[in-house]
Design an enzyme around this catalytic site. Structure first.
Site, PDB file in Angstrom:
ATOM      1  N   HIS A 122      44.770  40.465  42.072  1.00  0.00           N
ATOM      2  CA  HIS A 122      43.936  39.740  43.189  1.00  0.00           C
ATOM      3  C   HIS A 122      44.854  40.482  44.444  1.00  0.00           C
ATOM      4  O   HIS A 122      45.773  40.791  44.308  1.00  0.00           O
ATOM      5  CB  HIS A 122      44.112  38.385  42.962  1.00  0.00           C
ATOM      6  CG  HIS A 122      43.349  37.703  44.147  1.00  0.00           C
ATOM      7  ND1 HIS A 122      43.790  37.756  45.607  1.00  0.00           N
ATOM      8  CD2 HIS A 122      42.395  36.921  44.164  1.00  0.00           C
ATOM      9  CE1 HIS A 122      42.833  36.893  46.136  1.00  0.00           C
ATOM     10  NE2 HIS A 122      41.742  36.555  45.363  1.00  0.00           N
ATOM     11  N   ASP A 199      52.343  35.390  40.161  1.00  0.00           N
ATOM     12  CA  ASP A 199      51.010  35.049  40.772  1.00  0.00           C
ATOM     13  C   ASP A 199      50.314  33.971  39.831  1.00  0.00           C
ATOM     14  O   ASP A 199      49.645  34.419  39.062  1.00  0.00           O
ATOM     15  CB  ASP A 199      49.976  36.227  41.460  1.00  0.00           C
ATOM     16  CG  ASP A 199      48.626  35.538  41.748  1.00  0.00           C
ATOM     17  OD1 ASP A 199      48.435  34.106  41.783  1.00  0.00           O
ATOM     18  OD2 ASP A 199      47.934  36.218  42.119  1.00  0.00           O
ATOM     19  N   GLN A 202      46.240  31.311  38.712  1.00  0.00           N
ATOM     20  CA  GLN A 202      45.023  30.638  37.859  1.00  0.00           C
ATOM     21  C   GLN A 202      45.769  30.417  36.393  1.00  0.00           C
ATOM     22  O   GLN A 202      45.094  30.056  35.514  1.00  0.00           O
ATOM     23  CB  GLN A 202      44.064  32.109  37.389  1.00  0.00           C
ATOM     24  CG  GLN A 202      43.412  32.726  38.471  1.00  0.00           C
ATOM     25  CD  GLN A 202      42.131  31.667  38.900  1.00  0.00           C
ATOM     26  OE1 GLN A 202      41.933  30.805  38.377  1.00  0.00           O
ATOM     27  NE2 GLN A 202      41.745  32.200  40.050  1.00  0.00           N
ATOM     28  N   LYS A 225      43.057  24.821  43.590  1.00  0.00           N
ATOM     29  CA  LYS A 225      42.378  25.186  42.258  1.00  0.00           C
ATOM     30  C   LYS A 225      42.717  24.224  41.348  1.00  0.00           C
ATOM     31  O   LYS A 225      42.623  24.482  39.878  1.00  0.00           O
ATOM     32  CB  LYS A 225      42.890  26.668  41.950  1.00  0.00           C
ATOM     33  CG  LYS A 225      42.354  27.866  43.015  1.00  0.00           C
ATOM     34  CD  LYS A 225      42.850  29.264  42.604  1.00  0.00           C
ATOM     35  CE  LYS A 225      42.662  30.239  43.438  1.00  0.00           C
ATOM     36  NZ  LYS A 225      41.278  30.571  43.758  1.00  0.00           N
ATOM     37  N   CYS A 364      37.673  39.653  44.890  1.00  0.00           N
ATOM     38  CA  CYS A 364      38.953  40.010  45.671  1.00  0.00           C
ATOM     39  C   CYS A 364      39.975  40.793  44.763  1.00  0.00           C
ATOM     40  O   CYS A 364      41.087  40.837  44.561  1.00  0.00           O
ATOM     41  CB  CYS A 364      39.778  38.830  45.991  1.00  0.00           C
ATOM     42  SG  CYS A 364      39.075  37.702  47.243  1.00  0.00           S
TER      43      CYS A 364
END
Ligand code: C6P
Length: 410
Positions: A122, A199, A202, A225, A364
């Site tokens: 991302h 990261d 998700q 999220k 993104c």
């Protein structure tokens, strides 16, 4: 254990019709919906506890501080951190990664050093490293992507070298759904003397994540999220790193002593939280952690795996749909696709008329779009409140889109 329908009923927003249809929300990778216990907790914070934190001597300020720091402890337990001191509250994943790049990155990366990332990142986990490399004359290296959108450990073994200072990788790709082998990558990075930044935007919302098991040095994610509010996120950092990092934001809350010509900082994590923090956001995130823990992250993960398998199977019914990313085994709960010859914005617009909300665009991840050879894609992403009925609604709506655009598909 709660049933799927019981969980769905706890999300007030999902109870309303959309465009005259049952709302089928399939954009949780962009932001999740919020359950009633989270909404109520934020309301209770403002109704009963609101004051600034860490400074008031009166009882109400003590209550606010307790709620804020209590949320930090909940988050620490949720991801298996050694202690709450390793949890920095940020605005979200983006800020967390930027903080590492701007503080530790600027200090430890020099000319000719390497930063290793992947083409599936991302922008939030790409641009901070790209700009750091440009500023320092460092080399930004990309691990090659396999045709199915995965990376291979043998490539990581080769590309991560003694010159590598930082490896930065998504735990789960927001476009391909690929689950990356971050634990093994951490081992390789550490063996070569590099540190690893994960990261987890998700992954933390969708599967059990244990930072000590992964042995990552940093891990960033966003509250919004994972059933929590917007504007709050987390940067986990190993204490040995956080304690030697310089702050990035200077101001109130983060100082120890300020003199006219020099100042000293609080310990980590507070030295990174300059200014009045998002107190209600942190409290809401704490409630989201309680909520997800109540459902059980194993259950959330298992359910999404079932849903994504079902979706992948049913999408095969429409041969004009091209699906990107790996097979069900190495994929998180999202599916990115294109309907041949039709712009994904047009697909999403037809779906919207059927009450089905999906995301369309570059997500993104422009370098990844170029790798896929697509200007944009459509994406359906699942969460704990989605049902097989939602997948059926997606397929029905896609069949309508195919019908509607049959002239373009040919
Ligand atoms: N992805 C999506 O629809 P923020 O905006 O800071 O909360 O999260 C940024 C971010 C970082 N990494 C990954 C893997 C992400 O998926 C995201 C956010 C959203 O895919 C918005 S673009």
């Amino acid at each position: 254990m709660k049933t799927r329908e019981e969980i769905r009923r706890e999300f007030p927003i999902l109870q309303q019709p959309m465009n005259g249809k049952r709302l089928v929300y399939l954009d949780s990778a962009a932001t999740s919906q919020k359950p009633l216990p989270v909404i109520e907790r934020i309301a209770r914070y403002y109704s009963e506890e609101n004051a600034n934190v860490h400074r008031g001597v009166y009882a109400l300020a003590g209550r606010a501080t307790e709620a804020f720091e209590g949320a930090r402890e909940k988050v620490a337990r949720f991801i298996g951190a050694s202690s709450a001191d390793e949890i920095v509250f940020t605005r979200g994943t983006t800020e967390g990664i930027n903080l590492v790049a701007a503080s530790l990155g600027r200090r430890m990366v020099g000319e000719g050093d390497e930063i290793v990332i992947t083409p599936m990142e991302h922008h939030s986990n790409l641009i901070p490293w790209q700009q750091l490399a440009l500023a320092k004359g460092a080399v930004l290296k990309y691990l090659p992507l396999q045709p199915d959108g995965t990376i291979r450990l043998e490539d990581a073994e080769r590309e991560i070298t003694e010159r590598t200072k930082i490896v930065a990788v998504a735990h789960v790709s927001n476009v391909l759904g690929t689950v990356n082998p971050v634990k093994e990558m951490a081992r390789i990075a550490h063996r070569k003397g590099a540190l690893i930044v994960v990261d987890a935007a998700q992954s933390v919302p969708h599967m059990p994540v244990d930072v000590r098991d992964l042995d990552c040095d940093f891990l960033a994610f966003s509250g919004h999220k994972m059933c929590g509010p917007t504007g709050i996120g987390v940067l986990y950092g190993k204490r040995e790193w956080l304690s030697q990092m310089e702050p990035v934001y200077y101001g109130g809350e983060m100082i120890e002593v300020v003199e006219l010509y020099r100042s000293t900082w609080k310990e980590a994590p507070w030295r990174f939280e300059g200014g009045t923090p998002n107190i209600a956001g942190a409290v809401g995130l704490g409630a989201a952690v309680d909520y997800l823990t109540g459902v059980g992250m194993e259950n959330v993960h298992r359910w999404e795996q079932e849903l994504v398998r079902y979706a992948l199977d049913r999408l095969k019914e429409i041969p004009e749909i091209e699906i990107y990313g790996p097979g069900a085994g190495q994929r998180a709960g999202l599916v990115t696709f294109n309907l041949r010859g039709v712009h994904p914005h047009d697909v999403a617009t037809v779906l919207d008329a059927e009450g089905v909300a999906i995301r369309a665009g570059h997500h993104c991840a422009q370098p990844l779009m170029r790798w896929l050879g697509a200007a944009a894609t459509a994406r359906a992403s699942f969460y704990l409140y989605n049902t097989e009925e939602d997948v059926d609604a997606l397929i029905d709506a896609l069949a309508k889109a195919k019908e509607f655009f049959s002239h373009a598909i040919g």
